[in-house]
Design a protein around this motif. Structure first.
Motif, PDB file in Angstrom:
ATOM      1  N   GLY A  48      33.255  64.458  39.655  1.00  0.00           N
ATOM      2  CA  GLY A  48      33.405  64.888  38.551  1.00  0.00           C
ATOM      3  C   GLY A  48      32.403  65.700  38.820  1.00  0.00           C
ATOM      4  O   GLY A  48      31.841  66.648  39.357  1.00  0.00           O
ATOM      5  N   GLU A  49      31.690  65.750  37.177  1.00  0.00           N
ATOM      6  CA  GLU A  49      30.844  66.536  36.926  1.00  0.00           C
ATOM      7  C   GLU A  49      29.344  65.627  37.483  1.00  0.00           C
ATOM      8  O   GLU A  49      28.535  66.428  37.590  1.00  0.00           O
ATOM      9  CB  GLU A  49      30.631  67.296  35.395  1.00  0.00           C
ATOM     10  CG  GLU A  49      29.883  68.068  34.483  1.00  0.00           C
ATOM     11  CD  GLU A  49      30.128  68.785  33.323  1.00  0.00           C
ATOM     12  OE1 GLU A  49      30.882  69.130  33.221  1.00  0.00           O
ATOM     13  OE2 GLU A  49      29.340  68.361  32.584  1.00  0.00           O
ATOM     14  N   ALA A  50      28.981  65.016  36.085  1.00  0.00           N
ATOM     15  CA  ALA A  50      27.833  64.327  36.491  1.00  0.00           C
ATOM     16  C   ALA A  50      27.300  62.964  35.356  1.00  0.00           C
ATOM     17  O   ALA A  50      28.455  62.590  34.459  1.00  0.00           O
ATOM     18  CB  ALA A  50      27.142  65.293  35.332  1.00  0.00           C
ATOM     19  N   PRO A  51      26.881  61.598  35.471  1.00  0.00           N
ATOM     20  CA  PRO A  51      26.785  60.688  35.161  1.00  0.00           C
ATOM     21  C   PRO A  51      26.341  61.411  33.835  1.00  0.00           C
ATOM     22  O   PRO A  51      25.721  61.889  33.023  1.00  0.00           O
ATOM     23  CB  PRO A  51      25.944  60.285  35.559  1.00  0.00           C
ATOM     24  CG  PRO A  51      26.110  60.869  36.587  1.00  0.00           C
ATOM     25  CD  PRO A  51      26.258  61.778  36.462  1.00  0.00           C
ATOM     26  N   GLY A  52      27.228  60.760  33.004  1.00  0.00           N
ATOM     27  CA  GLY A  52      27.351  59.877  30.856  1.00  0.00           C
ATOM     28  C   GLY A  52      25.957  59.007  30.720  1.00  0.00           C
ATOM     29  O   GLY A  52      26.090  57.951  31.720  1.00  0.00           O
ATOM     30  N   GLU A  55      27.354  55.966  32.179  1.00  0.00           N
ATOM     31  CA  GLU A  55      27.783  55.612  33.912  1.00  0.00           C
ATOM     32  C   GLU A  55      26.057  55.595  34.083  1.00  0.00           C
ATOM     33  O   GLU A  55      25.977  54.837  35.446  1.00  0.00           O
ATOM     34  CB  GLU A  55      27.676  57.547  34.241  1.00  0.00           C
ATOM     35  CG  GLU A  55      29.316  57.328  33.997  1.00  0.00           C
ATOM     36  CD  GLU A  55      30.176  57.280  32.901  1.00  0.00           C
ATOM     37  OE1 GLU A  55      29.117  57.739  31.681  1.00  0.00           O
ATOM     38  OE2 GLU A  55      30.702  57.266  32.541  1.00  0.00           O
ATOM     39  N   PRO A  61      30.011  55.744  38.467  1.00  0.00           N
ATOM     40  CA  PRO A  61      31.205  56.807  38.365  1.00  0.00           C
ATOM     41  C   PRO A  61      31.838  56.699  37.170  1.00  0.00           C
ATOM     42  O   PRO A  61      32.545  55.368  37.403  1.00  0.00           O
ATOM     43  CB  PRO A  61      31.467  57.720  39.000  1.00  0.00           C
ATOM     44  CG  PRO A  61      31.263  56.731  40.498  1.00  0.00           C
ATOM     45  CD  PRO A  61      30.495  55.552  39.998  1.00  0.00           C
ATOM     46  N   PHE A  62      32.026  57.403  35.896  1.00  0.00           N
ATOM     47  CA  PHE A  62      33.895  57.427  35.279  1.00  0.00           C
ATOM     48  C   PHE A  62      34.022  56.132  34.627  1.00  0.00           C
ATOM     49  O   PHE A  62      35.282  55.652  34.493  1.00  0.00           O
ATOM     50  CB  PHE A  62      34.772  57.893  35.721  1.00  0.00           C
ATOM     51  CG  PHE A  62      34.597  58.705  35.901  1.00  0.00           C
ATOM     52  CD1 PHE A  62      35.234  59.900  34.541  1.00  0.00           C
ATOM     53  CD2 PHE A  62      34.564  60.147  36.925  1.00  0.00           C
ATOM     54  CE1 PHE A  62      35.017  60.899  34.776  1.00  0.00           C
ATOM     55  CE2 PHE A  62      34.175  61.356  36.949  1.00  0.00           C
ATOM     56  CZ  PHE A  62      34.589  61.813  36.127  1.00  0.00           C
ATOM     57  N   ASN A  88      30.629  62.503  41.947  1.00  0.00           N
ATOM     58  CA  ASN A  88      29.794  63.504  40.493  1.00  0.00           C
ATOM     59  C   ASN A  88      28.911  64.653  41.451  1.00  0.00           C
ATOM     60  O   ASN A  88      28.351  63.976  42.600  1.00  0.00           O
ATOM     61  CB  ASN A  88      29.110  63.321  39.742  1.00  0.00           C
ATOM     62  CG  ASN A  88      29.808  62.609  38.511  1.00  0.00           C
ATOM     63  OD1 ASN A  88      31.132  62.473  38.211  1.00  0.00           O
ATOM     64  ND2 ASN A  88      29.351  61.370  38.186  1.00  0.00           N
ATOM     65  N   HIS A 162      38.606  68.374  33.978  1.00  0.00           N
ATOM     66  CA  HIS A 162      38.728  66.640  33.390  1.00  0.00           C
ATOM     67  C   HIS A 162      38.860  66.033  32.650  1.00  0.00           C
ATOM     68  O   HIS A 162      39.298  66.759  31.018  1.00  0.00           O
ATOM     69  CB  HIS A 162      36.720  67.195  32.627  1.00  0.00           C
ATOM     70  CG  HIS A 162      35.303  66.188  32.842  1.00  0.00           C
ATOM     71  ND1 HIS A 162      36.449  64.912  32.112  1.00  0.00           N
ATOM     72  CD2 HIS A 162      34.913  66.279  33.943  1.00  0.00           C
ATOM     73  CE1 HIS A 162      34.403  63.670  32.203  1.00  0.00           C
ATOM     74  NE2 HIS A 162      34.397  64.886  33.704  1.00  0.00           N
TER      75      HIS A 162
HETATM   76  N1  URA Z   1      32.023  62.703  33.313  1.00  0.00           N
HETATM   77  C1  URA Z   1      32.014  62.819  34.794  1.00  0.00           C
HETATM   78  O1  URA Z   1      32.376  64.020  34.780  1.00  0.00           O
HETATM   79  N2  URA Z   1      31.276  61.880  35.574  1.00  0.00           N
HETATM   80  C2  URA Z   1      31.357  60.670  35.568  1.00  0.00           C
HETATM   81  O2  URA Z   1      30.754  59.941  36.694  1.00  0.00           O
HETATM   82  C3  URA Z   1      31.416  60.559  33.710  1.00  0.00           C
HETATM   83  C4  URA Z   1      31.793  61.260  32.875  1.00  0.00           C
END
Ligand code: URA
Length: 198
Positions: A48-52, A55, A61-62, A88, A162
């Protein structure tokens, strides 16, 4: 200094270095480093991209809304998050969920690279633009790139939207993710060759 990540021999050791990482300013605002989770010997790695926010709190993650949709769509192709490995591009939450900056991606990309090498999956599924652009080294957007299995360093790379885009964009985007996940299912079942024509 964290030293040369490419010489690290285990995922646990890599995770412990990441947990102490202060290479970029996201270290100052994070609650937890979100290194990744799942099976370390899987055929399928999801990036994915980055933790929200959620997370960042849980260190996994996710686990928020996007994650719930991801779990559901994985289930439709008979995959469980315990069967795959999820990570991520950026391991720490950007404040207010802003996009990760190029310098942050640059500081963090060595972790992802080594994670992929150590896990050695048959297929990497990228979610959204950031992971696809980084790994395929392209500036072309996800809408044009998805729907294809690319040959990438001796493995398959399947880019898809995404899940957050599906939450915003509805059925059309969700169905495109479904089609890309079917491609992943076919690859791990041994039914697909590369579909890109480069
Ligand atoms: N979106 C992401 O890209 N990664 C995550 O871990 C959570 C949301």
């Amino acid at each position: 200094m964290r030293g040369h990540l490419e010489t690290i021999e285990t995922l646990d050791e890599l995770a412990s270095i990441a947990h102490g990482c202060t290479e970029c300013s996201l270290a100052e605002s994070r609650t937890n480093v979100v290194f990744g989770s799942g099976s370390p010997t899987t055929d399928v790695m999801i990036v994915g991209e980055a933790p929200g926010q959620q997370e960042d709190v849980e260190g996994l993650p996710f686990v928020g809304r996007s994650g719930r949709l991801l779990d559901k769509l994985l289930g439709e192709v008979d995959l469980d998050r315990g069967d795959v490995y999820i990570a991520n591009v950026v391991k720490c939450r950007p404040p207010s969920n802003r996009d990760p900056r190029p310098d942050e991606i640059d500081s963090c990309k060595g972790y992802l690279r080594r994670q992929i090498e150590l896990i050695d999956p048959k297929v990497v599924l990228t979610l959204g633009n950031f992971s696809m652009k980084l790994l395929l080294n392209t500036t072309t957007g996800i809408t044009r790139m998805r729907g294809t299995a690319y040959e990438w360093w001796g493995r398959f790379l399947v880019p898809t939207f995404h899940p957050a885009a599906a939450l915003r964009g509805g059925d059309r985007v969700t169905n495109d993710i479904r089609a890309d996940l079917s491609l992943v299912r076919n690859i791990i079942d041994g039914n697909v060759v590369y579909t890109d024509e480069r």
